[in-house]
Design a protein around this motif. Sequence first.
Motif, PDB file in Angstrom:
ATOM      1  N   THR A   1       0.850  -1.208   0.000  1.00 24.20           N
ATOM      2  CA  THR A   1       0.000   0.000   0.000  1.00 24.20           C
ATOM      3  C   THR A   1       0.880   1.250   0.000  1.00 24.20           C
ATOM      4  O   THR A   1       0.605   2.213  -0.711  1.00 24.20           O
ATOM      5  CB  THR A   1      -0.925  -0.007   1.245  1.00 24.20           C
ATOM      6  N   LEU A   2       1.933   1.198   0.776  1.00 23.41           N
ATOM      7  CA  LEU A   2       2.870   2.319   0.897  1.00 23.41           C
ATOM      8  C   LEU A   2       3.419   2.723  -0.474  1.00 23.41           C
ATOM      9  O   LEU A   2       3.507   3.907  -0.812  1.00 23.41           O
ATOM     10  CB  LEU A   2       4.021   1.894   1.815  1.00 23.41           C
ATOM     11  N   LEU A   3       3.768   1.712  -1.268  1.00 25.54           N
ATOM     12  CA  LEU A   3       4.459   1.973  -2.547  1.00 25.54           C
ATOM     13  C   LEU A   3       3.521   2.318  -3.703  1.00 25.54           C
ATOM     14  O   LEU A   3       3.973   2.743  -4.755  1.00 25.54           O
ATOM     15  CB  LEU A   3       5.320   0.761  -2.923  1.00 25.54           C
ATOM     16  N   LYS A   4       2.209   2.137  -3.486  1.00 25.83           N
ATOM     17  CA  LYS A   4       1.239   2.473  -4.546  1.00 25.83           C
ATOM     18  C   LYS A   4       1.303   3.946  -4.928  1.00 25.83           C
ATOM     19  O   LYS A   4       0.903   4.333  -6.018  1.00 25.83           O
ATOM     20  CB  LYS A   4      -0.187   2.161  -4.060  1.00 25.83           C
ATOM     21  N   TYR A   5       1.736   4.759  -3.968  1.00 24.50           N
ATOM     22  CA  TYR A   5       1.639   6.209  -4.149  1.00 24.50           C
ATOM     23  C   TYR A   5       2.974   6.863  -4.508  1.00 24.50           C
ATOM     24  O   TYR A   5       3.116   8.069  -4.400  1.00 24.50           O
ATOM     25  CB  TYR A   5       1.037   6.834  -2.881  1.00 24.50           C
ATOM     26  N   PHE A   6       3.946   6.059  -4.923  1.00 30.43           N
ATOM     27  CA  PHE A   6       5.247   6.621  -5.308  1.00 30.43           C
ATOM     28  C   PHE A   6       5.576   6.286  -6.752  1.00 30.43           C
ATOM     29  O   PHE A   6       5.352   5.157  -7.191  1.00 30.43           O
ATOM     30  CB  PHE A   6       6.351   6.129  -4.362  1.00 30.43           C
ATOM     31  N   PRO A   7       6.095   7.291  -7.496  1.00 31.48           N
ATOM     32  CA  PRO A   7       6.366   7.070  -8.923  1.00 31.48           C
ATOM     33  C   PRO A   7       7.414   5.971  -9.126  1.00 31.48           C
ATOM     34  O   PRO A   7       8.487   6.025  -8.542  1.00 31.48           O
ATOM     35  CB  PRO A   7       6.894   8.421  -9.410  1.00 31.48           C
TER      36      PRO A   7
ATOM     37  N   ILE B   1      17.050   1.209   2.268  1.00 29.05           N
ATOM     38  CA  ILE B   1      17.319   1.907   3.547  1.00 29.05           C
ATOM     39  C   ILE B   1      16.199   1.608   4.552  1.00 29.05           C
ATOM     40  O   ILE B   1      16.457   1.284   5.708  1.00 29.05           O
ATOM     41  CB  ILE B   1      17.460   3.431   3.318  1.00 29.05           C
ATOM     42  N   LEU B   2      14.945   1.721   4.078  1.00 29.81           N
ATOM     43  CA  LEU B   2      13.802   1.462   4.966  1.00 29.81           C
ATOM     44  C   LEU B   2      13.825   0.029   5.489  1.00 29.81           C
ATOM     45  O   LEU B   2      13.559  -0.220   6.667  1.00 29.81           O
ATOM     46  CB  LEU B   2      12.481   1.730   4.236  1.00 29.81           C
ATOM     47  N   LYS B   3      14.168  -0.908   4.601  1.00 24.52           N
ATOM     48  CA  LYS B   3      14.229  -2.315   5.000  1.00 24.52           C
ATOM     49  C   LYS B   3      15.348  -2.550   6.015  1.00 24.52           C
ATOM     50  O   LYS B   3      15.145  -3.196   7.046  1.00 24.52           O
ATOM     51  CB  LYS B   3      14.436  -3.194   3.761  1.00 24.52           C
ATOM     52  N   ASP B   4      16.527  -1.997   5.727  1.00 17.05           N
ATOM     53  CA  ASP B   4      17.695  -2.178   6.620  1.00 17.05           C
ATOM     54  C   ASP B   4      17.450  -1.598   8.009  1.00 17.05           C
ATOM     55  O   ASP B   4      17.995  -2.082   8.999  1.00 17.05           O
ATOM     56  CB  ASP B   4      18.955  -1.528   6.011  1.00 17.05           C
ATOM     57  N   HIS B   5      16.645  -0.519   8.075  1.00 17.80           N
ATOM     58  CA  HIS B   5      16.394   0.149   9.363  1.00 17.80           C
ATOM     59  C   HIS B   5      15.019  -0.223   9.933  1.00 17.80           C
ATOM     60  O   HIS B   5      14.503   0.460  10.823  1.00 17.80           O
ATOM     61  CB  HIS B   5      16.523   1.672   9.209  1.00 17.80           C
ATOM     62  N   ASP B   6      14.422  -1.315   9.398  1.00 17.45           N
ATOM     63  CA  ASP B   6      13.154  -1.851   9.889  1.00 17.45           C
ATOM     64  C   ASP B   6      12.018  -0.819   9.873  1.00 17.45           C
ATOM     65  O   ASP B   6      11.273  -0.655  10.835  1.00 17.45           O
ATOM     66  CB  ASP B   6      13.335  -2.420  11.315  1.00 17.45           C
TER      67      ASP B   6
ATOM     68  N   LYS C   1       8.300  10.297   4.548  1.00 10.23           N
ATOM     69  CA  LYS C   1       9.220  11.425   4.330  1.00 10.23           C
ATOM     70  C   LYS C   1      10.475  10.968   3.589  1.00 10.23           C
ATOM     71  O   LYS C   1      10.968  11.659   2.706  1.00 10.23           O
ATOM     72  CB  LYS C   1       9.600  12.078   5.667  1.00 10.23           C
ATOM     73  N   LEU C   2      10.964   9.795   3.954  1.00  9.88           N
ATOM     74  CA  LEU C   2      12.162   9.283   3.281  1.00  9.88           C
ATOM     75  C   LEU C   2      11.859   8.961   1.819  1.00  9.88           C
ATOM     76  O   LEU C   2      12.644   9.297   0.919  1.00  9.88           O
ATOM     77  CB  LEU C   2      12.682   8.029   4.007  1.00  9.88           C
ATOM     78  N   LEU C   3      10.692   8.349   1.573  1.00  6.42           N
ATOM     79  CA  LEU C   3      10.308   8.036   0.187  1.00  6.42           C
ATOM     80  C   LEU C   3      10.027   9.296  -0.635  1.00  6.42           C
ATOM     81  O   LEU C   3      10.125   9.285  -1.856  1.00  6.42           O
ATOM     82  CB  LEU C   3       9.076   7.121   0.170  1.00  6.42           C
TER      83      LEU C   3
ATOM     84  N   ASN D   1       9.114  18.545   1.268  1.00  2.00           N
ATOM     85  CA  ASN D   1       9.158  17.146   1.707  1.00  2.00           C
ATOM     86  C   ASN D   1       8.071  16.869   2.746  1.00  2.00           C
ATOM     87  O   ASN D   1       7.364  15.857   2.674  1.00  2.00           O
ATOM     88  CB  ASN D   1      10.551  16.825   2.279  1.00  2.00           C
ATOM     89  N   GLU D   2       7.924  17.776   3.705  1.00  2.00           N
ATOM     90  CA  GLU D   2       6.900  17.620   4.757  1.00  2.00           C
ATOM     91  C   GLU D   2       5.504  17.580   4.148  1.00  2.00           C
ATOM     92  O   GLU D   2       4.693  16.728   4.499  1.00  2.00           O
ATOM     93  CB  GLU D   2       6.979  18.782   5.761  1.00  2.00           C
TER      94      GLU D   2
END
Length: 439
Positions: A301-307, A319-324, A345-347, A370-371
């Motif tokens: 769901t998170l990734l549906k909204y990113f190009p 990065i997100l995976k490595d930092h849980d 924010k990171l994405l 970004n915010e």
Amino acid sequence: MKRNRGRTGRKRRRKHLQGFMHGVNCSHKLEYIKLKKWLKERGCEDSYLRPAQFWDTGRGLMTTKALQAGELVISLPEKCLLTTDTVLNSCLGEYIIKWKPPVSPLIALCTFLVAEKHAGEKSLWKPYLDVLPKSYTCAVCLEQDVVSLLPEPLKNKAEEQRTMVHELHTSSKAFFSSLQSLFAENTGTIFNYSALEWAWCTINTRTIYMKHSQRECFSLEPDVYALAPYLDLLNHSPNVQVKAAFNEQTRSYEIRTNSQCKKYEEVFICYGPHDNQRLLLEYGFVTTDNPHSTVYVSSDTLLKYFPPLDKQRDAKLSILKDHDFLQNLTFGWDGPSWRLLTALKLLSLGADEFTCWRRVLLGDVISARNEQQALNITAKICRFLAEETQRVLLQISQLKRDKENLKKHLSLVEALRLEDLKILQKSAEILCNLNATTT
């Protein structure tokens, strides 16, 4: 005179309603009379708790006197507790001791429950077995049609739970067969899957934590289960605090309340700070306005909204995976969690901002753009989940009309989804206010 009769009628109606709200005392029922007699024979003193039927929680215990914080609610002598000691002291004990590889404490207890239930009138534990639920509503018992309506993370856990119980049954068949000399009937019939599922649910939903020393006759899994007759009629509330433990001096399991409770009200304990998904999975119920409840956001769901054309997308995901930061992303009563906003924010980092990713994980503000983008995407995800929840609720109401046999289970999932919808609506309000202050 007429006026007085009216007042008396109102008083009676008020008293009736009050009784209905407090709960209907069930002490007169034969199964509870027999259970109380059985407990008394084992050294349990009569308490001021009475079995009752409540309109919102079902069966529970009411108090016949007001309780103060710190007061002892119930004390159950060791003789009344059903533990692996009980199993080893029964006719099953010698079979467990000689069986290799050793069975788990959990399987030992499940075997005992099934065997005692099969023994019927001959069982020393019959008064307790008679008040246990005949069926359960935890996730492992739900039909596939109902499981498919659960939120994604819970659906996966429900399927894992079902697989685990099936494997437990399959891997224990040889041990069950070794008990054949104890039974006239075939052990395959007695210890069938539904019997094991019932026993597993009984232990999973009703045991108290009581640590036992490691014994060679059992596998290395922790031996921490104890079934506590009568005490296990206490229902859960997330809003109460209790102190529960085995008292080595009195050799009793004791529960003290840290909350006050009025006379004739239901007495609650707290199973832990669990959200509704966990409560449904492990115990088969949900609570309304549960302060611990959350709606989970899957990484899909998170990734549906990113190009997909974002050149740094894979690096950001890594990065997100490595930092849980791809697990436990949630909406709660206070809006999107810090973890969810941080992941978004990171994405949302622009190509020129990507080198600042460490600062994002530390909670720093990188830029107004970004915010704002992260907030906009959070609002879109919230809206998407709310619409999906409403769609499932429509499916449930249709199924409730068509499948009468699934009504109880469907109502449970409906209650869960309605709570989710309330959380998402609350989060949408919070995000709307946040957007208003940042634009």
